[in-house]
Structure formats: C-alpha cells, structure tokens
Design a protein around this motif. Structure first.
Motif, short mmCIF file in Angstrom:
data_model
loop_
_atom_site.label_atom_id
_atom_site.label_comp_id
_atom_site.label_asym_id
_atom_site.label_seq_id
_atom_site.Cartn_x
_atom_site.Cartn_y
_atom_site.Cartn_z
N GLU A 6 -49.05 15.69 9.95
CA GLU A 6 -48.67 14.78 11.01
C GLU A 6 -47.83 13.60 10.53
N LYS A 7 -48.05 13.12 9.27
CA LYS A 7 -47.39 11.91 8.82
C LYS A 7 -46.67 12.04 7.47
N GLY A 8 -46.98 13.09 6.70
CA GLY A 8 -46.55 13.12 5.32
C GLY A 8 -45.15 13.65 5.03
N PHE A 9 -44.50 14.28 6.02
CA PHE A 9 -43.23 14.94 5.73
C PHE A 9 -42.13 13.99 5.24
N PRO A 10 -41.92 12.83 5.87
CA PRO A 10 -40.85 11.94 5.37
C PRO A 10 -41.04 11.51 3.92
N GLU A 11 -42.28 11.17 3.54
CA GLU A 11 -42.52 10.77 2.15
C GLU A 11 -42.28 11.93 1.20
N SER A 12 -42.74 13.12 1.57
CA SER A 12 -42.55 14.28 0.70
C SER A 12 -41.08 14.61 0.53
N LEU A 13 -40.33 14.54 1.63
CA LEU A 13 -38.90 14.84 1.56
C LEU A 13 -38.18 13.82 0.69
N GLU A 14 -38.53 12.55 0.83
CA GLU A 14 -37.90 11.50 0.03
C GLU A 14 -38.16 11.71 -1.46
N LEU A 15 -39.40 12.05 -1.81
CA LEU A 15 -39.75 12.28 -3.21
C LEU A 15 -39.02 13.51 -3.75
N LEU A 16 -38.94 14.55 -2.96
CA LEU A 16 -38.23 15.77 -3.36
C LEU A 16 -36.76 15.48 -3.65
N LEU A 17 -36.10 14.77 -2.75
CA LEU A 17 -34.68 14.46 -2.93
C LEU A 17 -34.47 13.56 -4.14
N ASP A 18 -35.39 12.62 -4.34
CA ASP A 18 -35.31 11.75 -5.51
C ASP A 18 -35.39 12.59 -6.78
N TRP A 19 -36.30 13.55 -6.80
CA TRP A 19 -36.48 14.41 -7.97
C TRP A 19 -35.22 15.24 -8.24
N LEU A 20 -34.57 15.71 -7.21
CA LEU A 20 -33.41 16.58 -7.38
C LEU A 20 -32.15 15.80 -7.77
N GLY A 21 -32.18 14.48 -7.66
CA GLY A 21 -30.96 13.74 -7.94
C GLY A 21 -31.06 12.61 -8.94
N SER A 22 -32.23 12.43 -9.57
CA SER A 22 -32.42 11.30 -10.47
C SER A 22 -32.87 11.74 -11.86
N PRO A 23 -32.60 10.95 -12.89
CA PRO A 23 -33.06 11.29 -14.24
C PRO A 23 -34.52 10.96 -14.47
N LYS A 24 -35.04 9.95 -13.76
CA LYS A 24 -36.45 9.58 -13.87
C LYS A 24 -36.99 9.27 -12.48
#
Length: 347
Positions: free
Chosen positions: A125-143
């Motif tokens: 119900e509430k977790g999708f935006p946070e999960s998507l943000e963390l996923l995108l951060d992981w795919l585009g950042s060194p740390k």
C-alpha cells in the motif's frame, strides 16, 4: 514499431508447471528466430495463472539461450523483494548480456505473497515509491545508503556498477539497464513520469484509456522538468494478446476455447493477504474483450490493430501474449506468424 511477446508461463487445465515453462522457453527461441524485438516475462507466486516465480531468473536463462532479442521482466514485484537484491541481479544481467536486459517493476497485488515474503500489506500500500527510489539509486550510483522508512542501512559500495557496460568501438557507455514501470493508476503514472521512466500498460486497457495515461505521463514529466525530447521519445509499452489465423473467427475461437479455463483456474487461486473481498472478471467475457481489443485474426487485421493503437496512443512498443492456445506447437506457430507475416506489414 517494436513488437515482442508477453510470457506468463500459464499453466492450463490438465498441464503441469514443467510444460508451461518449456513452452515459455521455446516461444522465446522462436521469437528470436522470427525477428521479433523482445520477450517480456511475468512473475507470480503460488498460482497456476503463471508459474514463473522469478522473472529475473528466467530472464537469465533466456538471455543465455539467445543472441539478439531483448529480454525484460513484466514485472519484477518490488513489494515482495529487496530493491538492492533486485538491482544487483539487474546489473548482472545488463552487463553480461551486452545491454539486452530491461527491468520492468511493479507494485503487485494484495496477495498472500506479502505474508510469505515478509513485506506485509504496508509494503503493497505504501512502500512502492521508496523501493523504486532505492532501486534507481542503486542502478546509477557508486555508493548507496538506505535512508527510508522501510530500508535503512549504512553506505555500501555498488558492485557491479550497472552503468559500466563495455561499449563497442570506444563509444560512450550507454549506462544502466532500462527500467519500465507497470502503471494501473494515476498515482503510479505520475510517479513514473516524475522519474522519466516509461510505462508498461496492461492488456485489459483499451486504446483510449492508454492514450489518457500517456497524456497524463507527458504533462507530469514536463512539469517535473523532463526535456521535451525525452518525453517525446519515452518508450512506453502496450501489453496485449495476439493470435494469428487465416480467418478472424478461427483466431477468436481458439482463444475462447482455451483461455477461460486457464483464467478461471488461475485467478481463483489468488488469495488475498487480509481476506478482502474481490470480484473476478467473467473469464469468457474477458477473453472476448481481449479478442476485440488486440491483434487477434489474420495478419492484415492484426497489423491494422497494432497500427491503430500506435496512432491513437503514441505507443510503438508491444508485449503480446502468444500462448493463449495453451498448446506448444500452436504457440510456436503463432509466434512465427507474428514475426514473419505481421511484422513485415508494420515496417
């Protein structure tokens, strides 16, 4: 026009899961042989509606079996898995396949999966935006560090880096894998648009509904500061059903004979995590609806319907369910005809 298949690995009445998965693998091999652009893999748990529990695992197998075709998930469910683990797998497939992998993600449903995998109803119900943000951060950042309500952890190094794909002939690296978001609500459309991510729109939607969602995505993306060029070139994907036959009624009869039994068995097996009441579509009426919306019929009719959808919605990428007959040989023939008889009419 980029036409691909949508693989549910559907278990039809009287079949076992091994038969459904073998059909999924073979249909992908035939799709590549027939010149199709892509294959999109669904993910489900505990139901015969689709017996692939890990779209990224099946994608890894199929990327190894093929050489040209793109393989995407449609979708990997973020409510039931850790976005960092999914990001690591996506990076691995992106790098080892030479950039042929697309990561499709979605919120999923209120199913018992949430209980089994520990996410709970709040993750849905509430977790999708946070999960998507963390996923995108992981795919585009060194740390990356987890700083959200659901995921909190110290900064760690991203290994392997998804944006370090080896480019050919000294060209600049194309970056990380493409990420697509399954959208069924205005809220998710806006979230995808703000992040500049293309949408995957369901096969139950007609052209007008899809056109409205694309219009909302475009206006939201522009308001969020996305460039007009990136908005114009967003590669949204339209899911649908394809059944090619010499006569329109022959194609419709094939699906009406087989799909309702699969839909009834598969959809009834879903169990909600909180016991909420749900209303299932009438399987026969739903099958007939899909036949009327999508490329079901002779090659010319199929091509015209795809072209009409593209004109009305602006979407030129398609993920088409081709296993509606439930039969391996018939599915292989259907995929081959889609690639060799319909695709040439669209170019």
């Amino acid at each position: 026009m980029r036409v691909g298949t949508f693989v549910l690995a559907a278990q039809f009445p009287g079949q076992g899961p091994g038969e459904a998965l073998h059909r999924a693998v073979r249909s992908t091999e035939v799709a590549e042989e027939s010149g199709l652009d892509s294959v999109w893999l669904a993910e489900h748990h505990f139901v015969p509606y689709g017996v692939c529990p890990s779209a990224v695992t099946l994608a890894a197998l199929l990327l190894g079996r093929t050489r040209r075709i793109r393989v995407g998930t449609a979708v990997s469910v973020l409510s039931t898995q850790h976005p960092v683990a999914l990001g690591e797998q996506a990076a691995l497939l992106h790098l080892t396949s030479g950039g042929r992998f697309t990561l499709g993600v979605g919120r999923g449903g209120p199913w018992v999966d949430l209980e089994v995998f520990g996410g709970g109803l709040e993750a849905y119900e509430k977790g999708f935006p946070e999960s998507l943000e963390l996923l995108l951060d992981w795919l585009g950042s060194p740390k990356v560090a987890g700083r959200g309500e659901r995921y909190g952890f110290r900064e760690v190094t991203v290994v392997p880096r998804a944006d370090e794909l080896l480019a050919e002939d000294g060209a600049e690296s194309p970056g990380g894998p493409e990420v697509v978001v399954a959208c069924t609500s205005a809220k998710t459309v806006k979230l995808a648009a703000e992040k500049g991510l293309p949408m995957l729109l369901g096969m139950h939607c007609g052209d007008q509904e899809k056109a409205d969602m694309v219009a909302l995505w475009r206006s939201t993306a522009l308001a969020a500061g996305r460039s007009p060029e990136s908005v114009r070139e967003a590669g949204h994907v339209s899911a649908g059903v394809a059944q090619i036959a010499d006569r329109p009624q022959e194609a419709v009869e094939t699906l009406v004979k087989t799909m309702p039994g699969w839909l009834r068995q598969g959809l009834e097996a879903h169990v909600t995590v909180d016991g909420r009441h749900r209303v299932m579509r009438d399987p026969v009426a739903y099958t007939e609806l899909l036949c009327g919306l999508h490329p079901v019929g002779p090659p010319r009719l199929a091509a015209d319907r795809l072209a009409a959808t593209a004109e009305r919605t602006g979407i030129t990428r398609f993920a088409l369910l081709v296993e509606g007959s439930g039969d391996l040989a018939a599915t292989e023939e259907n995929v081959a005809r889609l690639g060799t008889e319909v695709l040439p009419l669209l170019t």
